[in-house]
Design a protein around this motif. Structure first.
Motif, short mmCIF file in Angstrom:
data_model
loop_
_atom_site.label_atom_id
_atom_site.label_comp_id
_atom_site.label_asym_id
_atom_site.label_seq_id
_atom_site.Cartn_x
_atom_site.Cartn_y
_atom_site.Cartn_z
N ALA A 284 0.82 -1.21 0.00
CA ALA A 284 0.00 0.00 0.00
C ALA A 284 0.86 1.27 0.00
N VAL A 285 1.91 1.28 0.80
CA VAL A 285 2.80 2.44 0.85
C VAL A 285 3.47 2.65 -0.51
N ALA A 286 3.88 1.56 -1.15
CA ALA A 286 4.50 1.66 -2.47
C ALA A 286 3.51 2.20 -3.50
N HIS A 287 2.28 1.73 -3.45
CA HIS A 287 1.27 2.19 -4.41
C HIS A 287 0.90 3.65 -4.15
N ALA A 288 0.86 4.05 -2.88
CA ALA A 288 0.57 5.44 -2.57
C ALA A 288 1.67 6.36 -3.12
N ASP A 293 3.42 10.28 -7.27
CA ASP A 293 4.35 10.64 -8.36
C ASP A 293 3.59 10.89 -9.65
N ILE A 294 2.59 10.05 -9.94
CA ILE A 294 1.80 10.22 -11.16
C ILE A 294 1.03 11.54 -11.10
N GLN A 295 0.41 11.81 -9.97
CA GLN A 295 -0.37 13.03 -9.84
C GLN A 295 0.51 14.28 -9.97
N LYS A 296 1.72 14.21 -9.44
CA LYS A 296 2.64 15.36 -9.48
C LYS A 296 2.95 15.77 -10.92
N ASP A 297 2.97 14.79 -11.82
CA ASP A 297 3.29 15.08 -13.22
C ASP A 297 2.07 15.41 -14.07
N MET A 298 0.88 15.39 -13.46
CA MET A 298 -0.34 15.69 -14.22
C MET A 298 -0.49 17.20 -14.44
N LYS A 299 -1.07 17.54 -15.56
CA LYS A 299 -1.35 18.93 -15.88
C LYS A 299 -2.86 19.10 -16.04
N ALA A 303 -5.84 13.21 -18.52
CA ALA A 303 -6.83 12.17 -18.26
C ALA A 303 -6.57 11.55 -16.89
N PRO A 304 -7.62 11.13 -16.19
CA PRO A 304 -7.41 10.40 -14.93
C PRO A 304 -6.61 9.12 -15.19
N THR A 305 -5.83 8.73 -14.23
CA THR A 305 -5.07 7.48 -14.32
C THR A 305 -5.67 6.48 -13.34
N LEU A 306 -5.80 5.24 -13.79
CA LEU A 306 -6.29 4.18 -12.91
C LEU A 306 -5.23 3.11 -12.79
N LEU A 307 -4.83 2.83 -11.56
CA LEU A 307 -3.91 1.74 -11.27
C LEU A 307 -4.72 0.52 -10.87
N LEU A 308 -4.52 -0.60 -11.56
CA LEU A 308 -5.24 -1.84 -11.27
C LEU A 308 -4.24 -2.91 -10.85
N SER A 309 -4.62 -3.69 -9.86
CA SER A 309 -3.75 -4.81 -9.47
C SER A 309 -4.56 -5.91 -8.81
N GLY A 310 -4.02 -7.12 -8.90
CA GLY A 310 -4.62 -8.28 -8.25
C GLY A 310 -3.54 -9.09 -7.58
N GLY A 311 -3.87 -10.29 -7.19
CA GLY A 311 -2.93 -11.15 -6.50
C GLY A 311 -3.43 -11.51 -5.12
N ILE A 416 -6.55 8.27 -9.89
CA ILE A 416 -5.72 9.46 -9.67
C ILE A 416 -6.18 10.55 -10.65
N GLN A 417 -6.57 11.70 -10.11
CA GLN A 417 -7.02 12.80 -10.94
C GLN A 417 -6.14 14.04 -10.66
N PRO A 418 -5.92 14.87 -11.68
CA PRO A 418 -5.18 16.10 -11.44
C PRO A 418 -5.95 17.01 -10.51
#
Length: 422
Positions: A284-288, A293-299, A303-311, A416-418
């Protein structure tokens, strides 16, 4: 975009829907055999799988073991409910009856095995000399140790009369088709429900080493049995020569179905993997950090970014709270994000049960920590005591779908949204 919480919940619901056996199993069934057909199965999805089989074949002879509350109406196949994640006497008795049903199967008979996650606890047949109570204690200790599911199953196979291919061996020389829903990282058939239809390349020495690695001390009876060589069944054993194992539903399919919805909503979808393992709070800390980092580079206009993961993430028990890996992931992520605007997430188990609680997981938002503060709840204290379910219950952000009747393991989505769009 619609409300982030509603959007994330819709993604989870879609992931569950595509793994529903009533939607997906029939296409993988062969024509109904003309001779004797016996249907067996175990897992959280097995009763729903049996229901799908009878929808295609009509009433069938058989016995399936599922979790309490997960039974489905079948006309011929008997459905037995038992305990999960720690086995109980009901599961042990039902497993014995299943073995009795397979006893005497002939070469002209066909056995259809319906296997899904949860079957490791539901199929319960300790080898002679090991009691159910000893197996229950071992299971408790392994679940609290933080060990990944592959290691846990590698140990359980060595003390079981049905795991590691031994259920299939009991049906030899009948022809067997095992249809599986994967809930394990990597989709290894031998790890799904501890591989009751798949031979085990491991051995007792490995099981002993794993127990030491995870700091688990077995009972004297279990220790002696492992030291004597355990109960392995090699993958090339002749009794497995008439078995066909098919994984027909897996986490990757559910994640892709969710991704399709997100792309249609204009999201940039990034798949982090369908086989993630590790300590829930650490992932969770790594994903946060990645989300920030992704949001910091958004202008503006990004477009919103969606991170998906399973396991399948794990939790090392540190306190006496009520928690599970998905809720703990969500709580740890909320703490790490510190209420930053524009980042929302959901973490749920697709079977509807996170850990041992009747809760799938939780949703977090920029308001999560504010809600906790208003109710005088300390999120870090809840995390320290593994009380994530207690935390989210108090602030009203649990996800409680009830029995989903399937199981393709963890589902995590982070939106993640700008901040300029908020």
């Amino acid at each position: 975009m619609q409300d982030p919480a509603l959007f994330l919940r819709a993604l989870f619901d879609r992931a569950v829907e595509v793994a529903d056996p009533m939607q997906s199993l029939a296409a993988h069934l062969p024509p109904k055999p003309k001779g004797r057909l016996i249907v067996i199965g175990a897992g959280k999805a097995s009763a729903r799988m049996a229901e799908a089989v009878e929808a295609a074949y009509g009433p069938c002879e058989g016995l399936v073991i599922t979790r309490y509350g997960y039974a489905r109406p079948c006309k011929g196949i008997e459905i037995v409910e038992a305990a999960h994640p720690v086995p109980d006497a009901a599961g042990e008795a039902a497993t014995k009856r299943m073995l009795d049903l397979l006893d005497g199967c002939g070469e002209g008979d066909t056995v259809l095995a319906l296997i899904s996650g949860g079957g490791s606890a539901l199929l319960t047949a300790p080898v002679d000399g090991i009691t159910l109570a000893e197996k229950q204690a071992l299971t408790d200790d392994l679940l609290a140790s933080g060990a990944p599911i592959g290691d846990i199953n590698g140990i359980r196979k060595q003390i079981s009369a049905v795991k590691g291919g031994k259920l299939a061996a009991a049906a030899y020389p009948a022809q067997m088709l095992a249809l599986m829903i994967s809930d394990v990282p990597g989709d290894n058939p031998g790890d799904i429900a501890s591989g009751p239809t798949v031979g085990d390349p491991g051995d007792a020495a490995r099981a002993i080493a794993l127990l030491k690695q995870w700091g688990v001390t077995p009972s004297d009876s279990i220790a002696r049995f492992l030291e004597s060589g355990g109960a392995p069944l090699a993958p090339d054993d002749v009794r497995l020569s008439r078995v066909t194992n098919v994984i027909y539903a897996a986490p990757s399919q559910s994640l892709e179905a969710a991704a399709e919805i997100a792309r249609a909503e204009g999201c940039d979808v990034r798949l982090l993997g369908d086989a993630l393992e590790g300590e829930a709070r650490e992932v969770a800390v790594a994903h946060a950090a990645l989300a920030l980092d992704i949001q910091k580079d958004m202008k503006a206009g990004s477009a919103p970014t969606l991170l998906l993961s399973g396991g399948e993430l794990t939790v090392t028990k540190r306190g006496n709270g009520i928690g599970g890996p998905n809720a703990e992931y969500a709580l740890a992520m909320a703490v790490a994000l510190e209420g930053v605007d524009g980042i929302d997430a959901i973490a749920c188990d697709t079977d509807g049960v996170d850990g041992a609680a009747e809760v799938a997981g939780a949703i977090i938002s920029p308001a999560t920590l504010t809600k906790a503060k208003d109710k005088q709840i300390d999120p870090q204290a809840a995390l320290d005591t593994n009380d994530a379910h207690g935390f989210f219950a108090k602030i009203g952000d649990q996800v409680v779908p009830g029995p989903t009747l399937t199981n393709v393991n963890d589902f995590r989505a982070c939106l993640i949204q700008p901040t300029s769009l908020l």
